[in-house]
Write an enzyme that holds these catalytic residues in place. Structure first.
Site, PDB file in Angstrom:
ATOM      1  N   ARG B 307       0.834  -1.212   0.000  1.00 34.25           N
ATOM      2  CA  ARG B 307       0.000   0.000   0.000  1.00 34.25           C
ATOM      3  C   ARG B 307       0.865   1.257   0.000  1.00 34.25           C
ATOM      4  O   ARG B 307       0.582   2.210  -0.719  1.00 34.25           O
ATOM      5  CB  ARG B 307      -0.922  -0.020   1.228  1.00 34.25           C
ATOM      6  CG  ARG B 307      -2.071  -0.961   1.038  1.00 34.25           C
ATOM      7  CD  ARG B 307      -2.946  -1.117   2.266  1.00 34.25           C
ATOM      8  NE  ARG B 307      -4.066  -1.975   1.899  1.00 34.25           N
ATOM      9  CZ  ARG B 307      -5.079  -2.277   2.702  1.00 34.25           C
ATOM     10  NH1 ARG B 307      -5.132  -1.790   3.933  1.00 34.25           N
ATOM     11  NH2 ARG B 307      -6.054  -3.061   2.275  1.00 34.25           N
ATOM     12  N   TYR B 448      -6.351  -0.889  -6.725  1.00 39.81           N
ATOM     13  CA  TYR B 448      -5.655  -2.107  -6.275  1.00 39.81           C
ATOM     14  C   TYR B 448      -4.919  -1.913  -4.944  1.00 39.81           C
ATOM     15  O   TYR B 448      -4.743  -0.806  -4.491  1.00 39.81           O
ATOM     16  CB  TYR B 448      -4.822  -2.736  -7.373  1.00 39.81           C
ATOM     17  CG  TYR B 448      -3.601  -2.054  -7.954  1.00 39.81           C
ATOM     18  CD1 TYR B 448      -2.962  -0.984  -7.375  1.00 39.81           C
ATOM     19  CD2 TYR B 448      -3.065  -2.554  -9.139  1.00 39.81           C
ATOM     20  CE1 TYR B 448      -1.829  -0.422  -7.950  1.00 39.81           C
ATOM     21  CE2 TYR B 448      -1.929  -2.004  -9.730  1.00 39.81           C
ATOM     22  CZ  TYR B 448      -1.317  -0.944  -9.115  1.00 39.81           C
ATOM     23  OH  TYR B 448      -0.213  -0.401  -9.681  1.00 39.81           O
ATOM     24  N   GLU B 449      -4.588  -3.020  -4.321  1.00 44.75           N
ATOM     25  CA  GLU B 449      -4.083  -3.019  -2.934  1.00 44.75           C
ATOM     26  C   GLU B 449      -5.063  -2.347  -1.979  1.00 44.75           C
ATOM     27  O   GLU B 449      -4.654  -1.717  -0.997  1.00 44.75           O
ATOM     28  CB  GLU B 449      -2.711  -2.352  -2.837  1.00 44.75           C
ATOM     29  CG  GLU B 449      -1.619  -3.014  -3.630  1.00 44.75           C
ATOM     30  CD  GLU B 449      -1.388  -4.467  -3.264  1.00 44.75           C
ATOM     31  OE1 GLU B 449      -1.776  -4.880  -2.174  1.00 44.75           O
ATOM     32  OE2 GLU B 449      -0.835  -5.194  -4.124  1.00 44.75           O
ATOM     33  N   GLY B 450      -6.343  -2.480  -2.272  1.00 43.51           N
ATOM     34  CA  GLY B 450      -7.373  -1.880  -1.424  1.00 43.51           C
ATOM     35  C   GLY B 450      -7.808  -0.540  -1.966  1.00 43.51           C
ATOM     36  O   GLY B 450      -7.023   0.399  -2.033  1.00 43.51           O
ATOM     37  N   GLN B 455      -9.013   1.802   2.312  1.00 41.54           N
ATOM     38  CA  GLN B 455      -8.050   2.589   3.107  1.00 41.54           C
ATOM     39  C   GLN B 455      -8.787   3.437   4.131  1.00 41.54           C
ATOM     40  O   GLN B 455      -8.347   3.589   5.272  1.00 41.54           O
ATOM     41  CB  GLN B 455      -7.227   3.518   2.197  1.00 41.54           C
ATOM     42  CG  GLN B 455      -6.577   2.865   1.001  1.00 41.54           C
ATOM     43  CD  GLN B 455      -5.656   1.733   1.355  1.00 41.54           C
ATOM     44  OE1 GLN B 455      -4.932   1.809   2.337  1.00 41.54           O
ATOM     45  NE2 GLN B 455      -5.702   0.661   0.583  1.00 41.54           N
TER      46      GLN B 455
END
Lengths: 607, 607
Positions: B307, B448-450, B455
Site C-alpha cells: 500500500r 488495487y491493494e485496497g 483505506q
C-alpha cells in the site's frame, strides 16, 4: 449494459423548472407543451435505447478506420444513421421551412442528451450538423440556404466545423488557411485543418464543411477571418451531386476515447486527387458565408450552440456512467454492511461509501441537467417571447449560463465517470466492463469547443467584467428569493438547502466583487488564475439553485401518492447536493480571492 | 518525452523533513546518511532515465501478450529487467543477509518513486517481489527463507500476491481456493485467482506465488485463510529448478492502463499441463508460510508494504505527468498573455490558468512526496531506533499514515494526471502525445491493494475509532506546533500557511470528534459515508503540514545564494498549497459532519 433514458426526470425538469407551459404560449411553440415533450422523449428514448445504445461499446472496440483517404465507420453506424435520419431526428430543433420539427430547445436539449448518452461518438455527427445549420441560418445567403439547408436538416448530408490548424488551436488569430476569390463569386480554399470531427465518413452522401480561412489582403488576427462552405462533393444546379471537391482526409487521429467518431486531418487544395474535374485545377471550391472578415462572429454562433451541446454531452455520459455503476452496485456482492443490517456479504450498494459515490454521481448529473434545461428555456424565451425586454433579459441570462453548462457539466462528467470506474473496483479497470469507456470518452469534453479555461475567460471577461458584474449579481438576487421560499417551507431538507445555498451565494458574490473591483486590472493575472475556479463555483451554485427549486416542487407534490417515491428521491438528492456539492463553494472562493498571487508567483525557470 | 528524476527535491525532503541524519544514527544505518542517499538516487536516476523511462510508451503500445499459457512482455522489458537485477535494484531495502543493500526506507522509497515514474508497468514486477520478500521475512520458516529469499532479493525470481478470486475482491472472507495437506508436509493447491500482477511473464526464470487458500476444516471467513508459497517451477534440493508446477496462466486482462504489466488469471491444480511430473497428479505444490489460518495476518504485512508502494506510484505518475505538462506548456504557443506582457502569441505557460494547473500538479505531487518521505522515516525509526517507546510511537504514526499515503496520493494522482491532459488541450486526447497514458495508468492506483474506501475504512475503524482518536489528535498537536513556528517567522507566506493549516486542522479535529463521539455507533452508516472525505481531509492536512515544514526550512536557507531560487520555489509552492489545496479541507468537514444522513437516505429502489 443497457441504457434507459431518464424520461421522467427530464419531464420533471421540463415541466417544473423550465416551465414548458409558458414556452408553449409563445408564437410558433403552441404545439410544444408537456404532452408533446413526453411523446417526443418517449419516442426518442425508444429509438436510442434500441438502436444506438447497443452500438456504443462496439464503436470503442472497432473504431472508425482510414484507408486511402476514405473513412469506414464502425460496423452498424451507417445503418443506424439511416434510421436516425428516417426518424427525422436531425431536424428536431430546426425550422419547419427546411423540413425540421421546430421544437423548442427545452425539448430538443433532452433529445440531445438521450442521443449522446446512447452513443457519444455517433452523436457527434448530428451535433456538428446542427452547428452548420445554425451558421447557415444566421449568415448564409438565400442561395446557400436553398442549396444546403434542407439536406442538412434532413440529415441526408452532414456538417463539420473547421477551425483548428496545427499552429492554431484556441488561438484563431493564428489561422493560415487561405481563400482566393475566383471570377464567378466562388473561392478556392488552401490549407490544413486538424481535429475535424466527422471530417470524413461513410454515413452520408455529402459532407458540408464550414471552414475558417483568410481572403487576400485580410487584416491580421481574428478580424481577418472569413467563413466558407466547402462541400465534399460539389452540388449541381439540379441539387444532385457533382464533382469531388479538392478537400481530402489525409489521416484520422488515434484517440483516448470517442473512438468511433473519426477526427480528421483535412487537406484543402493539395490538388492531388484524381477525382478532381480536369478543368478545375487545385484548390477546394468554397462559398463565402455572409461577409468577408466576419467569420469569427458567425463561428461564435455555431460555437455557442455547440458549447451548449457539449455541456449536454457531459450530462449524457455522466448519466450513462451512473446507470452502469448502479447496476453493478446492485449485483456485486462483497462484505457485510457496517451497520449489521445483513448477516452475510451484501450487494455493495449497501456500503456507505458506495452510496456516497452513487449519490455524488446522481446529484451532479441531475443538477447539471436541471441547469441546462433552464438554460434551454431561456434560449427559447429569448427567441420567441413577444416582449422585447423579456427576450433581451433571457438572452443575457442564457449567455451567462452557456459557459457554465459547457464548463461545469463537462468538468463534473470527469468526476462522475471516474467515480463510475471506482464503484466497479478492479472490474472498472478491465475494458470489457465498459465503465472505463465513459471515462475515456468524457475526457475530451472539457477540451473541445473551447477548453474549460476558454469558457472561464468568457465568463470572467465578457460575462462578468464587461458589465461590472450586473448580470452576475442579478442572478444571485434570484437565488436569494429561492432561499426565502426554502426557509418559508421550513422542512429539514429545505432549511439545509437554504443554508448551503446562502453560503455558496455569499462566496460567489465575494468572487464577483473581487473580479469586478476597480483595481482588478492591476492584478489581472491573479484574477484570471481564478477564472476556472469561478466557473466551477458559479456552475455549482446555479445547478444547486435548480436543485433547490426542484426540492420545493417535490415537497409540494410528495403528498400525491402515485409520485411520492419519485418526489422523495428529488428531495433527498437535492439535500445531498446541498450538503456534499454546494459545500465546495467557499473553498473555491478562498482560492480565488486569496490565491491569485501564489498561482502566478513561481519563476518560469523554476517549473 | 524524457523523464528527469527530481533528485534535488527528494534529497531536500530526505534531509530536512525526514531528517536522514537522525536515521543514520540508528544501528545498521550508520552508512545511510545524506551522502549515501545522494549517491544512490543519482545512480538510480541514471539507470531509470536511461533504460526504463524510454520503454514506458512502448509498453502502452505493445502490451504484454498471452499465448498458450505463456506471457511475452513488451519488447525491451526482458533486457531491461536483466539490467535492473544486475544493478542490484531489487535489493535496495532488503537485508544484507540475503544479498540486499539494507538501506532505510527513507532512501528506498525515493528509488521506488523514480522506478515507477520511469515505468509504472515495469515497476510492478519488483513491487510485488518486495511484497513476497516481506511476507517470507516475517513469517517464513528458515527453510523457506533459505530456498527463496536470496533469489527474490537478487531479482532472479519474482514474486506475486494471490488474493483475489472472481467472487472475492475486497472481501477475503469469500476466498474459496483450497490447500490439501500431503504426507510430506507440503500441500496441493486448487482454485482460481484473478488480477494477479505479473502472475506470468518471461523476465525471470521462476515466479514465486504467495497464495491465500483454505485448509480442510478451516474456520469460515477470514479466520480460516492460510498463506502458501507456490513456485511456478519446483525447486530442487540443490536450488536448481525442477518440474513445472500445476499453476497456469489461462488468460491476461485487457486493461485501461498499465498495459505492459500482465494481469493474470491463474489456475491452480487443473492438472491439464503436460509438463507436470507424471507421479505428481493434479494440484499445485505449495508450502505453508507460518501457521495455518494466520494467512490474512501475514498478507496484511505484505499489503501494508504494498500500500505504501502504491502511494509512491501515485506520486511517481503525478511527477511524470507534471514534467510532461511543463514541457508542453513551455513549447506550445497560443494567444497573447492577458497582462499584456508580451505583444504576440506566447507559450501557454504564460497564461494564468495554465499556471494554476501546473502549480496544482506541482503542489499536490510535492506535498504527497513530503508526506510519504516522512512516513518512511517513521518506518525506519519504528524498526531501528534503540528506544522502545520511540519505536512504538513511530510505528503508530506510520500505521496512521499508510492509508493517507496510499489513499490521498493515489486520489491526487487522478487529479494531476487529468490536469496533465488538460494542459495539452486537444493534443492531450491524442494517444501519441503520451499525456493520456498517465491518466489511464493512474486509474488503477485508487483501486488495487485496497480501494480508497478500504483505506478509509482502515483509517476510520482501526486507526481512529479504536483508540478514541488519540493518535489522530496527537498528530493535530504536532501540526499546531508547526503553526506556532510559522507565525513566529512572520513572513507573508508563513502567515498564510499558518492560517490555512489552522483552519484545516480545526476541520480535521471536528471530524475526528464526530467519528469518535459516543453516539457514533448509532449512526454508523453516516460516519462511514464520511470515511473517504475524512481520508482526503487528513491526507490534505498532513501533506500541507509537511509543505509548511518545508517552507520553514526554505525560508532559513533562501539567503544562501547557490540555493536561493530553489528555496524560493519551495516557499511559493507551499504558499500555493496552503491557498489552493488546504482550503479544500473545511468543505470536506461540512460534508462529513452534516452530510452523513443524506448520503445514505435515498431508498434503494430509487437509484
Amino acid at each position: 449494459m443497457s441504457y434507459i433514458a431518464p424520461v421522467k426526470d427530464m419531464l420533471f425538469a421540463i415541466e417544473h423548472l423550465a416551465r414548458i407551459d409558458q414556452i408553449a404560449r409563445m408564437p410558433g411553440f403552441e404545439e410544444a407543451g408537456l404532452d408533446t415533450a413526453a411523446a417526443v422523449l418517449q419516442e426518442c428514448a425508444r429509438f436510442n435505447e434500441g438502436v444506438l445504445a447497443p452500438l456504443n461499446a462496439e464503436g470503442d472496440v472497432r473504431p472508425s478506420s482510414w484507408k486511402d483517404g476514405a473513412v469506414t465507420t464502425t460496423p452498424g453506424f451507417k445503418e443506424a444513421y439511416r434510421q436516425f435520419i428516417e426518424g427525422g431526428w436531425q431536424g428536431v430543433q430546426h425550422p419547419a421551412e427546411f423540413g425540421g420539427q421546430d421544437l423548442p430547445k427545452t425539448i430538443g436539449a433532452a433529445c440531445v442528451e438521450i442521443l449522446n448518452a446512447a452513443n457519444l461518438s455517433f452523436a457527434l455527427a448530428p451535433l456538428l450538423t446542427d452547428g452548420a445549420i445554425e451558421a447557415l441560418l444566421t449568415a448564409g445567403s438565400d442561395e446557400l440556404k436553398a442549396v444546403y439547408l434542407e439536406k442538412l436538416v434532413s440529415g441526408q448530408w452532414t456538417g463539420t466545423m473547421n477551425l483548428t490548424e496545427p499552429q492554431a488551436g484556441s488561438d484563431l488569430a493564428l489561422v493560415r488557411t487561405r481563400a482566393e476569390p475566383q471570377g464567378d463569386g466562388s473561392y478556392k480554399v488552401f490549407g490544413t485543418k486538424i481535429f475535424i470531427t466527422y471530417g470524413e465518413h461513410d454515413m452520408a452522401e455529402n459532407i458540408v464543411h464550414l471552414v475558417l480561412a483568410r481572403v487576400p489582403g485580410a487584416p491580421e488576427g481574428v478580424k481577418g477571418i472569413s467563413l466558407f462552405v466547402v462541400p465534399k462533393f460539389l452540388v449541381n444546379a439540379d441539387g444532385g451531386l457533382g464533382a469531388r471537391n479538392d478537400v481530402h482526409c489525409v489521416s484520422i487521429e488515434h484517440k483516448l476515447g470517442i473512438k468511433a467518431s473519426p477526427t480528421a486531418v483535412l487537406q484543402y487544395g493539395d490538388g492531388t486527387a484524381a477525382s478532381i474535374a480536369d478543368s478545375a485545377g487545385p484548390g477546394a471550391v468554397g462559398y463565402l458565408v455572409g461577409e468577408e472578415n466576419r467569420g469569427l462572429e458567425y463561428m461564435f454562433i455555431m460555437m455557442n450552440a455547440a458549447r451548449y451541446a457539449v455541456g449536454m454531452q457531459g450530462i449524457a455520459v455522466a448519466e450513462r456512467a451512473y446507470q452502469r455503476a448502479v447496476a453493478y452496485a446492485r449485483e456485486r456482492v462483497q462484505s457485510r454492511p457496517v451497520d449489521g443490517s445483513l448477516a452475510g456479504s451484501a450487494p455493495i450498494i449497501h456500503h456507505p461509501d458506495v452510496r456516497r459515490m452513487l449519490m455524488t454521481m446522481r446529484a451532479l448529473t441531475e443538477g447539471c441537467r436541471a441547469m441546462a434545461t433552464v438554460a434551454a428555456a431561456a434560449y427559447d424565451t429569448a427567441h420567441r417571447h413577444p416582449d422585447a425586454q423579456t427576450r433581451k433579459d433571457n438572452q443575457t441570462f442564457y449567455e451567462f449560463l452557456v459557459p457554465l453548462v459547457k464548463g461545469y457539466s463537462t468538468e463534473m462528467s470527469q468526476e462522475v465517470t471516474s467515480l463510475g470506474v471506482q464503484v466497479h473496483g478492479g472490474m472498472g479497470f478491465i475494458e470489457e466492463t465498459g465503465a472505463a469507456q465513459h471515462l475515456r470518452d468524457a475526457r475530451i469534453l472539457t477540451i473541445y469547443e473551447g477548453t474549460t479555461a476558454i469558457q472561464a475567460n468568457d465568463l470572467v471577461g465578457r460575462k462578468t467584467m464587461r458589465d461590472g458584474g450586473t448580470v452576475a449579481r442579478a442572478l444571485a438576487g434570484r437565488i436569494e428569493q429561492t432561499e426565502a421560499q426554502l426557509r418559508a417551507s421550513g422542512s429539514a431538507a429545505a432549511l439545509a438547502m437554504a443554508a448551503r445555498l446562502a453560503s455558496a451565494r455569499a462566496a460567489y458574490l465575494e468572487v464577483v466583487g473581487y473580479i469586478t473591483a476597480l483595481d482588478a486590472r492591476q492584478h489581472i493575472n491573479a484574477v484570471f488564475a481564478g477564472s476556472v475556479p469561478y466557473l466551477m463555483l458559479a456552475g455549482n451554485l446555479v445547478a444547486g439553485w435548480q436543485m433547490a427549486r426542484a426540492l420545493l416542487v417535490a415537497q409540494e407534490r410528495a403528498g400525491q401518492e402515485e409520485d411520492a417515491a419519485f418526489m422523495q428521491a428529488k428531495i433527498t438528492t437535492a439535500q445531498f447536493y446541498a450538503e456534499h456539492i454546494l459545500t465546495r463553494a467557499p473553498a473555491l472562493r478562498d482560492a480565488i480571492v486569496h490565491g491569485g498571487e501564489s498561482a502566478c508567483a513561481l519563476a518560469l525557470e523554476a517549473f
